[in-house]
Design a protein around this motif. Structure first.
Motif, PDB file in Angstrom:
ATOM      1  N   LEU A  82      31.320  83.119  65.236  1.00 57.47           N
ATOM      2  CA  LEU A  82      29.958  83.655  65.348  1.00 57.47           C
ATOM      3  C   LEU A  82      30.034  85.144  65.046  1.00 57.47           C
ATOM      4  N   LEU A  83      29.526  85.538  63.872  1.00 52.71           N
ATOM      5  CA  LEU A  83      29.679  86.898  63.372  1.00 52.71           C
ATOM      6  C   LEU A  83      28.324  87.606  63.378  1.00 52.71           C
ATOM      7  N   PHE A  84      28.187  88.598  64.261  1.00 48.83           N
ATOM      8  CA  PHE A  84      26.917  89.296  64.444  1.00 48.83           C
ATOM      9  C   PHE A  84      26.764  90.456  63.459  1.00 48.83           C
ATOM     10  N   PRO A  85      25.544  90.729  63.008  1.00 53.78           N
ATOM     11  CA  PRO A  85      25.296  91.905  62.162  1.00 53.78           C
ATOM     12  C   PRO A  85      25.254  93.180  62.993  1.00 53.78           C
ATOM     13  N   THR A  86      25.204  94.319  62.314  1.00 53.07           N
ATOM     14  CA  THR A  86      25.077  95.604  63.001  1.00 53.07           C
ATOM     15  C   THR A  86      23.641  95.764  63.516  1.00 53.07           C
ATOM     16  N   SER A  87      23.340  96.919  64.083  1.00 54.65           N
ATOM     17  CA  SER A  87      22.033  97.135  64.717  1.00 54.65           C
ATOM     18  C   SER A  87      20.886  96.845  63.761  1.00 54.65           C
ATOM     19  N   MET A  88      20.028  95.926  64.188  1.00 55.60           N
ATOM     20  CA  MET A  88      18.840  95.494  63.439  1.00 55.60           C
ATOM     21  C   MET A  88      19.197  94.865  62.096  1.00 55.60           C
ATOM     22  N   GLY A  89      20.477  94.457  61.926  1.00 59.20           N
ATOM     23  CA  GLY A  89      20.924  93.865  60.669  1.00 59.20           C
ATOM     24  C   GLY A  89      20.423  92.442  60.488  1.00 59.20           C
ATOM     25  N   ARG A  90      20.455  91.993  59.252  1.00 57.08           N
ATOM     26  CA  ARG A  90      19.990  90.659  58.916  1.00 57.08           C
ATOM     27  C   ARG A  90      21.174  89.703  58.764  1.00 57.08           C
ATOM     28  N   TYR A  91      20.859  88.430  58.676  1.00 54.07           N
ATOM     29  CA  TYR A  91      21.870  87.381  58.602  1.00 54.07           C
ATOM     30  C   TYR A  91      22.737  87.479  57.351  1.00 54.07           C
ATOM     31  N   TYR A  92      22.252  88.151  56.315  1.00 49.74           N
ATOM     32  CA  TYR A  92      23.002  88.266  55.058  1.00 49.74           C
ATOM     33  C   TYR A  92      23.797  89.563  54.966  1.00 49.74           C
ATOM     34  N   GLU A  93      23.776  90.390  56.008  1.00 52.40           N
ATOM     35  CA  GLU A  93      24.410  91.697  55.943  1.00 52.40           C
ATOM     36  C   GLU A  93      25.921  91.606  55.714  1.00 52.40           C
ATOM     37  N   SER A  94      26.605  90.736  56.442  1.00 50.74           N
ATOM     38  CA  SER A  94      28.058  90.639  56.299  1.00 50.74           C
ATOM     39  C   SER A  94      28.458  90.184  54.899  1.00 50.74           C
ATOM     40  N   LYS A  95      27.630  89.361  54.293  1.00 52.01           N
ATOM     41  CA  LYS A  95      27.881  88.960  52.903  1.00 52.01           C
ATOM     42  C   LYS A  95      27.654  90.134  51.965  1.00 52.01           C
ATOM     43  N   ASP A  96      26.530  90.805  52.105  1.00 57.61           N
ATOM     44  CA  ASP A  96      26.190  91.902  51.198  1.00 57.61           C
ATOM     45  C   ASP A  96      27.158  93.073  51.314  1.00 57.61           C
ATOM     46  N   ARG A  97      27.719  93.282  52.492  1.00 56.24           N
ATOM     47  CA  ARG A  97      28.599  94.427  52.735  1.00 56.24           C
ATOM     48  C   ARG A  97      30.074  94.130  52.455  1.00 56.24           C
ATOM     49  N   GLY A  98      30.373  92.910  52.023  1.00 56.56           N
ATOM     50  CA  GLY A  98      31.735  92.588  51.621  1.00 56.56           C
ATOM     51  C   GLY A  98      32.622  92.025  52.710  1.00 56.56           C
ATOM     52  N   LEU A  99      32.090  91.852  53.924  1.00 51.86           N
ATOM     53  CA  LEU A  99      32.931  91.351  55.012  1.00 51.86           C
ATOM     54  C   LEU A  99      33.279  89.876  54.811  1.00 51.86           C
ATOM     55  N   ILE A 100      32.356  89.104  54.283  1.00 54.18           N
ATOM     56  CA  ILE A 100      32.655  87.695  54.017  1.00 54.18           C
ATOM     57  C   ILE A 100      33.721  87.575  52.928  1.00 54.18           C
ATOM     58  N   ASP A 101      33.622  88.370  51.875  1.00 47.11           N
ATOM     59  CA  ASP A 101      34.656  88.354  50.840  1.00 47.11           C
ATOM     60  C   ASP A 101      36.004  88.771  51.403  1.00 47.11           C
ATOM     61  N   ALA A 102      36.014  89.695  52.357  1.00 47.31           N
ATOM     62  CA  ALA A 102      37.264  90.173  52.949  1.00 47.31           C
ATOM     63  C   ALA A 102      37.999  89.065  53.695  1.00 47.31           C
ATOM     64  N   ILE A 103      37.247  88.086  54.232  1.00 45.27           N
ATOM     65  CA  ILE A 103      37.878  86.990  54.972  1.00 45.27           C
ATOM     66  C   ILE A 103      37.755  85.662  54.226  1.00 45.27           C
ATOM     67  N   ARG A 104      37.483  85.755  52.938  1.00 44.50           N
ATOM     68  CA  ARG A 104      37.244  84.544  52.145  1.00 44.50           C
ATOM     69  C   ARG A 104      38.424  83.573  52.192  1.00 44.50           C
ATOM     70  N   TRP A 105      39.652  84.088  52.178  1.00 47.18           N
ATOM     71  CA  TRP A 105      40.830  83.215  52.193  1.00 47.18           C
ATOM     72  C   TRP A 105      40.807  82.309  53.414  1.00 47.18           C
ATOM     73  N   PHE A 106      40.448  82.841  54.563  1.00 48.87           N
ATOM     74  CA  PHE A 106      40.418  82.059  55.798  1.00 48.87           C
ATOM     75  C   PHE A 106      39.324  80.994  55.743  1.00 48.87           C
ATOM     76  N   ILE A 107      38.248  81.308  55.048  1.00 49.28           N
ATOM     77  CA  ILE A 107      37.160  80.336  54.884  1.00 49.28           C
ATOM     78  C   ILE A 107      37.573  79.243  53.903  1.00 49.28           C
ATOM     79  N   ASP A 108      38.109  79.643  52.751  1.00 52.51           N
ATOM     80  CA  ASP A 108      38.504  78.675  51.732  1.00 52.51           C
ATOM     81  C   ASP A 108      39.601  77.733  52.223  1.00 52.51           C
TER      82      ASP A 108
END
Length: 235
Positions: free
Chosen positions: A30-56
């Motif tokens: 469960l990955l929360f965004p920053t203050s007042m952030g949206r559900y797509y923030e972690s994707k847009d900011r590159g955090l999802i790509d940073a952990i992509r290996w663990f997801i794949d």
């Protein structure tokens, strides 16, 4: 990488709610965004790509909910009591609407919580309030004291949402089994809060790691380095 978008009418907050989910198996994160952030923030900011290996690799599935901060802690148009009450509604949304989906889709009964900056507050507050369902907590430059958002107001709902307060008296046995990492940059506006929270945990003999990152700051590049390292430690 599997990506799914969910939108539904939440009975707990009385409005539509949105979430992105990445992955096809593994630990539910469960990955929360920053203050007042949206559900797509972690994707847009590159955090999802940073952990992509663990997801794949099917090690984690990442659930990115919307925030509710504009209706709770950051809403200056309502009373502080209402802000705290609205956060309680958000907590119920997480427990009653998102957590059941996470365990149904992954088969795991316990989850990981994580978040950056104010998202670290949400990850920590949720994990410490519900330690029986959280196996790991990864806070990235998190804050742990929300009283600055309340204009001096204080009540029981604030106490039970605020980790620096309720953790002093929290004796839930699952806290001593949780994997806890407080990651923070050496030049970070939240460093003192992380050191304070580490001290609270240490006094309770709760094992944790205060990871102070050298030559780094309170920003996304630091967090994109932190989270893959922390995920590599889960068992």
């Amino acid at each position: 990488m599997t990506e799914n978008f969910y939108k539904w009418s939440s009975p707990n907050i009385g409005q539509e709610f949105e979430m992105l989910v990445f992955g096809h198996g593994g630990y539910p994160l469960l990955l929360f965004p920053t203050s007042m952030g949206r559900y797509y923030e972690s994707k847009d900011r590159g955090l999802i790509d940073a952990i992509r290996w663990f997801i794949d690799e099917g090690i984690v599935s990442v659930y990115c909910p919307d925030s509710y901060d504009t209706s709770s802690w950051y809403n200056k148009h309502i009373s502080p009591a209402e802000r705290a009450y609205n956060h309680e509604r958000y907590d119920k949304l997480l427990m009653e609407e998102i957590y059941p989906r996470m365990i149904a889709e992954t088969g795991h009964q316990r989850i990981i919580t994580a978040g950056c900056s104010f998202g670290g507050f949400h990850a920590t507050s949720f994990a410490f309030r519900h330690p029986e369902i959280v196996s790991y907590l990864f806070s990235l430059s998190g804050i742990f004291d929300v009283r600055s958002r309340l204009d001096g107001y204080y009540d029981d709902q604030v106490y039970f949402s605020n980790p620096v307060d309720f953790m002093r008296d929290n004796q839930h046995e699952a806290l001593w089994r949780m994997g806890i990492i407080l990651g923070v940059a050496d030049n970070d506006v939240t460093r003192s809060q992380n050191e304070n929270m580490s001290g609270i945990l240490a006094k309770k003999d709760i094992t944790h790691w205060l990871d102070i990152r050298p030559e780094s700051t309170h920003d996304w590049p630091s967090w994109c380095n932190m989270l893959p390292r922390y995920l590599s430690l889960i068992r």
